[in-house]
Design an enzyme around this catalytic site. Structure first.
Site, PDB file in Angstrom:
ATOM      1  N   ASN A   4       0.833  -1.263  -0.031  1.00  0.00           N
ATOM      2  CA  ASN A   4      -0.006   0.006   0.136  1.00  0.00           C
ATOM      3  C   ASN A   4       0.630   1.106  -0.034  1.00  0.00           C
ATOM      4  O   ASN A   4       2.114   1.260   0.480  1.00  0.00           O
ATOM      5  CB  ASN A   4      -1.038   0.058   1.058  1.00  0.00           C
ATOM      6  CG  ASN A   4      -0.224   0.759   2.518  1.00  0.00           C
ATOM      7  OD1 ASN A   4      -0.433   1.878   2.457  1.00  0.00           O
ATOM      8  ND2 ASN A   4       0.275  -0.053   3.434  1.00  0.00           N
ATOM      9  N   PHE A  35      -1.778   8.102   4.463  1.00  0.00           N
ATOM     10  CA  PHE A  35      -2.212   8.716   5.492  1.00  0.00           C
ATOM     11  C   PHE A  35      -3.662   9.522   5.046  1.00  0.00           C
ATOM     12  O   PHE A  35      -3.990  10.418   5.256  1.00  0.00           O
ATOM     13  CB  PHE A  35      -1.649   9.922   6.255  1.00  0.00           C
ATOM     14  CG  PHE A  35      -0.562   9.133   7.327  1.00  0.00           C
ATOM     15  CD1 PHE A  35      -0.293   7.802   7.404  1.00  0.00           C
ATOM     16  CD2 PHE A  35       0.410  10.039   7.840  1.00  0.00           C
ATOM     17  CE1 PHE A  35       0.646   7.248   8.172  1.00  0.00           C
ATOM     18  CE2 PHE A  35       1.276   9.552   8.530  1.00  0.00           C
ATOM     19  CZ  PHE A  35       1.265   8.037   8.699  1.00  0.00           C
ATOM     20  N   SER A  60       5.741   4.914   8.848  1.00  0.00           N
ATOM     21  CA  SER A  60       4.808   4.841   7.249  1.00  0.00           C
ATOM     22  C   SER A  60       5.952   5.172   6.546  1.00  0.00           C
ATOM     23  O   SER A  60       6.711   6.382   6.319  1.00  0.00           O
ATOM     24  CB  SER A  60       3.774   5.436   7.381  1.00  0.00           C
ATOM     25  OG  SER A  60       3.263   5.404   5.850  1.00  0.00           O
ATOM     26  N   ASN A  88       5.002   5.746   3.247  1.00  0.00           N
ATOM     27  CA  ASN A  88       4.220   6.696   2.395  1.00  0.00           C
ATOM     28  C   ASN A  88       3.986   8.002   2.455  1.00  0.00           C
ATOM     29  O   ASN A  88       3.212   8.702   1.962  1.00  0.00           O
ATOM     30  CB  ASN A  88       2.792   5.824   2.313  1.00  0.00           C
ATOM     31  CG  ASN A  88       3.040   4.317   1.933  1.00  0.00           C
ATOM     32  OD1 ASN A  88       3.851   3.869   0.987  1.00  0.00           O
ATOM     33  ND2 ASN A  88       2.225   3.715   2.665  1.00  0.00           N
ATOM     34  N   THR A  89       4.459   8.799   3.563  1.00  0.00           N
ATOM     35  CA  THR A  89       4.610   9.980   3.662  1.00  0.00           C
ATOM     36  C   THR A  89       6.068  10.501   3.787  1.00  0.00           C
ATOM     37  O   THR A  89       6.871   9.948   4.327  1.00  0.00           O
ATOM     38  CB  THR A  89       3.934  10.471   5.094  1.00  0.00           C
ATOM     39  OG1 THR A  89       2.588  10.221   5.188  1.00  0.00           O
ATOM     40  CG2 THR A  89       4.183  11.862   5.489  1.00  0.00           C
ATOM     41  N   LYS A 109       5.328   3.619  17.155  1.00  0.00           N
ATOM     42  CA  LYS A 109       5.289   2.597  16.053  1.00  0.00           C
ATOM     43  C   LYS A 109       6.419   2.738  15.286  1.00  0.00           C
ATOM     44  O   LYS A 109       6.539   3.656  14.516  1.00  0.00           O
ATOM     45  CB  LYS A 109       4.006   2.300  15.172  1.00  0.00           C
ATOM     46  CG  LYS A 109       3.831   1.294  14.461  1.00  0.00           C
ATOM     47  CD  LYS A 109       2.485   1.105  13.774  1.00  0.00           C
ATOM     48  CE  LYS A 109       2.219   0.174  12.889  1.00  0.00           C
ATOM     49  NZ  LYS A 109       0.913   0.079  12.449  1.00  0.00           N
ATOM     50  N   ASN A 143       5.737  -1.730  11.580  1.00  0.00           N
ATOM     51  CA  ASN A 143       4.994  -1.298  10.507  1.00  0.00           C
ATOM     52  C   ASN A 143       5.435  -2.037   9.101  1.00  0.00           C
ATOM     53  O   ASN A 143       5.821  -3.006   9.438  1.00  0.00           O
ATOM     54  CB  ASN A 143       5.440   0.395  10.060  1.00  0.00           C
ATOM     55  CG  ASN A 143       4.097   1.031   9.625  1.00  0.00           C
ATOM     56  OD1 ASN A 143       3.399   0.728   8.674  1.00  0.00           O
ATOM     57  ND2 ASN A 143       4.002   2.104   9.975  1.00  0.00           N
TER      58      ASN A 143
END
Length: 341
Positions: free
Chosen positions: A108, A112, A172, A174-175, A214, A243
């Protein structure tokens, strides 16, 4: 059995469409069906909280807290919602969610996507659920990394009164630049400010809400040691490991493996469990480890406890196994490692 019948239909849909459909169905179920109960097990104490069983839902499935009551019917000992940011944001362009069924994995790059912290707060207040609720917080994509702490503090202020614990998501992939916050100086600054706010909020609300951090599975040994030392130094209440991973070592040649984003599911099990073990060796029993990553059966959940975790979380495994996974994992983790050996 119902999920076994529904899965072919869900897997015939685009992955994100199937996710949205499932979440909507859970929302309806939570509204019209009786309240759910955790799968029975020996309660567990962690972070000053009594967990009715060791198996929780990881953040990411219900980012806005829209289906808490429906999710509670799966038997979780705790539910974590989010990641939520101060302002709503659309996330990355679609398609951004990919199944890798050959290896029971998910990639993915959602970014966010959420409706913002105010919408999540309203949903939590409307829910009937009174169990253990974690709320996972992050930063908006357009907030400069040097001001990231401001976003975490804004979210903490708004969710504090409603959360059983709050998770600080700095891992994450993805940021952009988010994982920089795992660096020594950045992490010290962030944790220092969050712990000061936690102390102030505890006084204001007459209630102490634990903080969990996390972290990523893509950390070398010195980084893990540095994070463990920071957790101890700042008296953080728990750590969630881990994560998603940016590594593709376990999915070479698999369709969609080249897609950018975080890889979860079975391919991350080994790396994630290794991080749990290294953290446990460094931390001893000073704070609990909540293990996430690659749990698709009870044996994997048991392995997390044997590596040093106190609690476990599932998400990608639900995509492939459905709600039956929760009961299987509760049964596999119902005894502490020493008692099961």
């Amino acid at each position: 059995m119902l999920y076994d019948l529904a899965r072919p239909l869900l897997f015939s849909l685009d992955a994100e469409t199937a996710h949205e459909f499932s979440l909507a169905a859970l929302n309806v179920a939570g509204r019209v069906l009786p309240a759910g109960r955790p799968e029975p097990a020996e309660p567990v104490q962690a972070m000053g909280i009594t967990f009715p069983n060791r198996v929780g839902l990881a953040a990411g499935l219900d980012k806005n807290g829209e289906a808490i009551d429906g999710l509670a019917r799966m038997g979780f000992g705790f539910i974590e919602i989010g990641t939520v940011t101060p302002r709503g944001q659309p996330g990355n362009p679609r398609p951004r969610l990919f199944r890798l069924p050959e290896v029971r994995g998910i990639i993915n790059r959602m970014g966010f996507n959420n409706h913002g912290v105010d919408a999540l707060v309203a949903n939590v207040k409307a829910a009937r659920f009174r169990g253990v609720l974690g709320i996972n917080i992050g930063k908006n994509f357009d907030t400069p990394i040097e001001r990231a702490a401001d976003d975490y503090l804004a979210c903490l202020e708004k969710v504090y009164a409603l959360a059983s614990y709050v998770t600080v998501n700095i891992s994450s992939p993805n940021t952009q630049n988010l994982r920089q916050l795992q660096g020594e100086s950045e992490l010290d600054d962030l944790l220092g400010r969050l712990k000061a706010a936690q102390e102030r909020l505890a006084d204001a609300h007459g209630r102490y809400v634990p903080l969990a951090l996390k972290i990523a599975p893509d950390l070398d040994d010195p980084q893990i040691a540095g994070i463990a030392d920071a957790l101890r130094r700042h008296r953080v209440d728990a750590v969630i490991a881990t994560n998603t991973t940016i590594s593709r070592d376990k999915v070479q040649g698999v369709r969609y493996a080249e897609q950018q984003g975080g890889l979860s599911g079975a391919p991350v099990l080994e790396a994630s469990t290794a991080v749990v073990g290294k953290l446990a060796a460094r931390l001893g029993n000073e704070l609990p480890i909540i293990a996430a990553g690659g749990i698709l059966d009870g044996r994997a959940a048991r392995a997390k406890l044997d590596a040093g975790a106190t609690l476990v979380q599932v998400y990608s495994g639900l995509i492939y196994r459905g709600p039956a996974l929760v009961r299987e994992c509760v049964r596999a983790t119902d005894l502490p490692p020493a008692a099961a050996a």
